[in-house]
Design an enzyme around this catalytic site. Structure first.
Site, PDB file in Angstrom:
ATOM      1  N   LYS A  11       5.552  -3.394 -13.610  1.00  0.00           N
ATOM      2  CA  LYS A  11       5.852  -1.927 -12.910  1.00  0.00           C
ATOM      3  C   LYS A  11       6.461  -2.557 -11.378  1.00  0.00           C
ATOM      4  O   LYS A  11       6.337  -3.548 -11.015  1.00  0.00           O
ATOM      5  CB  LYS A  11       4.644  -1.198 -12.566  1.00  0.00           C
ATOM      6  CG  LYS A  11       3.350  -2.043 -11.776  1.00  0.00           C
ATOM      7  CD  LYS A  11       3.575  -2.078 -10.345  1.00  0.00           C
ATOM      8  CE  LYS A  11       2.569  -3.050  -9.504  1.00  0.00           C
ATOM      9  NZ  LYS A  11       2.844  -3.075  -8.029  1.00  0.00           N
ATOM     10  N   ASP A 136      -4.146  -1.441 -11.047  1.00  0.00           N
ATOM     11  CA  ASP A 136      -3.129  -1.062 -11.725  1.00  0.00           C
ATOM     12  C   ASP A 136      -3.214  -0.842 -13.312  1.00  0.00           C
ATOM     13  O   ASP A 136      -2.252  -0.439 -13.825  1.00  0.00           O
ATOM     14  CB  ASP A 136      -2.055  -2.348 -11.387  1.00  0.00           C
ATOM     15  CG  ASP A 136      -1.496  -2.322 -10.075  1.00  0.00           C
ATOM     16  OD1 ASP A 136      -1.767  -1.502  -9.225  1.00  0.00           O
ATOM     17  OD2 ASP A 136      -1.052  -3.227  -9.626  1.00  0.00           O
TER      18      ASP A 136
END
EC number: 2.7.1.148
Length: 288
Positions: A11, A136
């Protein structure tokens, strides 16, 4: 089914703002997160009882020091399962890079073992388990484009980023996320992200507008300590990137480009400068 292979996508943060430090010790954040097709590969093989992990690079823990292992152990405990698994982790996402590589691995293990073991847990339940592993990890269950709030675990799907290519460049340093947050000083932040403007640009499919609104307040901590990050940002812009920003707590810098050829050209120029780890990846526009 006794074997399953999954991709664990990295990401980047299109926007990252730190609002305040919470009573539980975490920081309240608001972020726009984007998955990219730089991925580790997770291969899961069903076996009785035990969880085993093998890794492709030396020095990477292959026990409870690895989030992928911890994800399997957490799911096994929650489900009171008598099944086990051998997990093969082939790393491509660089370590300690601000790209959520470990979180992506953990999310892939949760999704994969949920299928392999026939647990049939919904994404809501998997997300709650994921949040126990790291801030995350819930995002990495879904990928795509999302706004994350809380400590990063509260997610809202956003309109997908217009497909584009991202140049990822990591200097030869490792940055501790905990160190960055411990040293964050709001008084040193000069620009904060405009999340509303970012959301509007995403909804309009306005890639140039997204590029203009890239902001990460953690640069105020990491760049003064590691000026090579600023140098990579400057080089990306010089070579034609629409915008460049540090991802997460760093040190990886990403640059947005509208086409693969330009991304490859920027990557070659950075390689000639001596940047040791460089990747070109397309964005992941679909929530998976």
């Amino acid at each position: 089914m006794d074997m399953l292979t999954l991709h664990a996508y990295a990401k980047i943060n299109l926007a990252l703002d730190v609002l305040y430090k919470r009573a539980d010790g975490y920081h309240e954040v608001t972020m726009v997160m984007q998955a990219v097709r730089l991925a580790d590969t997770i291969t899961l093989v069903d076996q009785p009882h035990d969880i085993e992990l093998s890794v492709s690079i030396p020095g990477l823990p292959a026990d409870s020091g690895n989030l992928a292992y911890r994800a399997a152990a957490l799911l096994k405990s929650y489900a009171a399962s008598q099944q086990g698994a051998h997990i093969r982790l082939d790393k491509r996402i660089p370590l300690a890079a601000g790209l959520a590589g470990g979180s992506a691995d953990a999310a892939a293990v949760l999704k994969g073992l949920n299928t392999l073991w026939g647990l049939n847990l919904g994404l809501d339940k998997l997300s709650k388990l994921a949040a126990q592993l790291g801030s995350d990890v819930p995002f990495c269950l879904f990928n795509g484009t999302m706004q994350a709030t809380g400590r990063g675990e509260l997610l809202e799907p956003l309109p997908p980023l217009k497909p584009c290519y991202v140049v990822l460049a990591k200097p030869a340093i490792a940055v501790s996320t905990s160190w960055v947050y411990q040293n964050f000083n709001p008084g040193k932040v000069t620009v904060r992200p405009d999340i509303r403007a970012m959301r509007t640009c995403l909804a309009q499919g306005n890639l140039a507008g997204v590029a203009q609104n890239l902001v990460n307040v953690l640069e105020s901590v990491t760049i003064p300590a590691y000026p090579e990050i600023a140098k990579i940002k400057e080089s990306m812009l010089t070579y034609g990137a629409m915008a460049a920003l540090m991802s997460g707590s760093g040190p990886t810098v990403f640059g947005l480009t509208s086409c693969q050829e330009q991304a490859q050209d920027i990557a070659c120029r950075l390689q000639a400068e001596g940047v040791p780890e460089i990747f070109v990846a397309e964005t992941v526009s679909k929530v998976e």
